[in-house]
Design an enzyme around this catalytic site. Sequence first.
Site, PDB file in Angstrom:
ATOM      1  N   ARG A 159      54.332 143.863  -2.845  1.00  0.00           N
ATOM      2  CA  ARG A 159      54.509 144.566  -1.568  1.00  0.00           C
ATOM      3  C   ARG A 159      55.633 145.568  -1.768  1.00  0.00           C
ATOM      4  O   ARG A 159      56.735 145.204  -2.160  1.00  0.00           O
ATOM      5  CB  ARG A 159      54.863 143.572  -0.459  1.00  0.00           C
ATOM      6  CG  ARG A 159      55.296 144.195   0.875  1.00  0.00           C
ATOM      7  CD  ARG A 159      54.191 145.026   1.503  1.00  0.00           C
ATOM      8  NE  ARG A 159      54.440 145.314   2.904  1.00  0.00           N
ATOM      9  CZ  ARG A 159      55.194 146.305   3.365  1.00  0.00           C
ATOM     10  NH1 ARG A 159      55.813 147.111   2.507  1.00  0.00           N
ATOM     11  NH2 ARG A 159      55.342 146.493   4.661  1.00  0.00           N
ATOM     12  N   GLU A 203      48.434 150.038   8.999  1.00  0.00           N
ATOM     13  CA  GLU A 203      47.544 148.931   8.649  1.00  0.00           C
ATOM     14  C   GLU A 203      46.102 149.414   8.511  1.00  0.00           C
ATOM     15  O   GLU A 203      45.594 150.136   9.370  1.00  0.00           O
ATOM     16  CB  GLU A 203      47.605 147.846   9.730  1.00  0.00           C
ATOM     17  CG  GLU A 203      48.958 147.165   9.866  1.00  0.00           C
ATOM     18  CD  GLU A 203      49.256 146.246   8.696  1.00  0.00           C
ATOM     19  OE1 GLU A 203      48.303 145.770   8.055  1.00  0.00           O
ATOM     20  OE2 GLU A 203      50.445 146.013   8.421  1.00  0.00           O
ATOM     21  N   ARG A 233      54.693 137.463  -1.727  1.00  0.00           N
ATOM     22  CA  ARG A 233      54.493 138.712  -2.462  1.00  0.00           C
ATOM     23  C   ARG A 233      55.821 139.202  -3.032  1.00  0.00           C
ATOM     24  O   ARG A 233      56.859 139.088  -2.380  1.00  0.00           O
ATOM     25  CB  ARG A 233      53.904 139.784  -1.543  1.00  0.00           C
ATOM     26  CG  ARG A 233      52.569 139.416  -0.935  1.00  0.00           C
ATOM     27  CD  ARG A 233      52.091 140.464   0.058  1.00  0.00           C
ATOM     28  NE  ARG A 233      53.011 140.600   1.183  1.00  0.00           N
ATOM     29  CZ  ARG A 233      52.781 141.376   2.239  1.00  0.00           C
ATOM     30  NH1 ARG A 233      51.676 142.096   2.301  1.00  0.00           N
ATOM     31  NH2 ARG A 233      53.656 141.443   3.225  1.00  0.00           N
TER      32      ARG A 233
END
Length: 213
Positions: free
Chosen positions: A52, A60, A102
């Site tokens: 990430r 998004e 992540r």
Amino acid sequence: MRDKRKKVCLVVCLLVLWAHLFIAPVLADMVATVAWVFDGDTIKLSNGTKIRYAGINTPEVAHDGQPAQPLADEAYLLNRRLTRGRQVRIQVDKEKYDQYGRMLAYVFLPGGTFVNGALVEKGLAMVYTTPPNVRYDQDLLTLQRRAMRERVGLWASADPGKEPFYIGNTRSRRFHGPSCHLGQKTGRRNKVVYRNRLEAFYDGLSPCKKCNP
């Protein structure tokens, strides 16, 4: 005199050990190939590590029945064009992982292109500083301010907001609507009042995810 030298040597050794344990892992880079691109700010490496991008947030993409946010597809396509199938250099900061497991990282291409920054520069990502990961916050903010001035990408028709004012927290790097309880709890030392959302963005603050101002 000999005892004093021993103490000095011991202190030096401890400092070297501390640097090796706590500083070196943060500064160490990893080189890997990008196997998959999920969206504008998330990739997967060939070794299975999910990355990430640190310091930024892109719109998004469509998921779970929700439509894509404006320019989400453009951010995804740019990220894919820059990274998919290519070898990249991964650089982490003080906090290495998010709550989803992540790896939080800054990503660089072999020629030196800063992928996180490229997305911000094109107006396809916003600065999203999350202390203690602040290594490139000023570099990213400089790119965001330029994108705002040039009104590119997300800034072409950015909404200044409808609230009479917004409460910024310089410690958390978030801004809130006037009725948000998190904003109201902001201490005087960390509190900044903005006339609109754009002023907060220009200072590098991001919207609170609770009140979504």
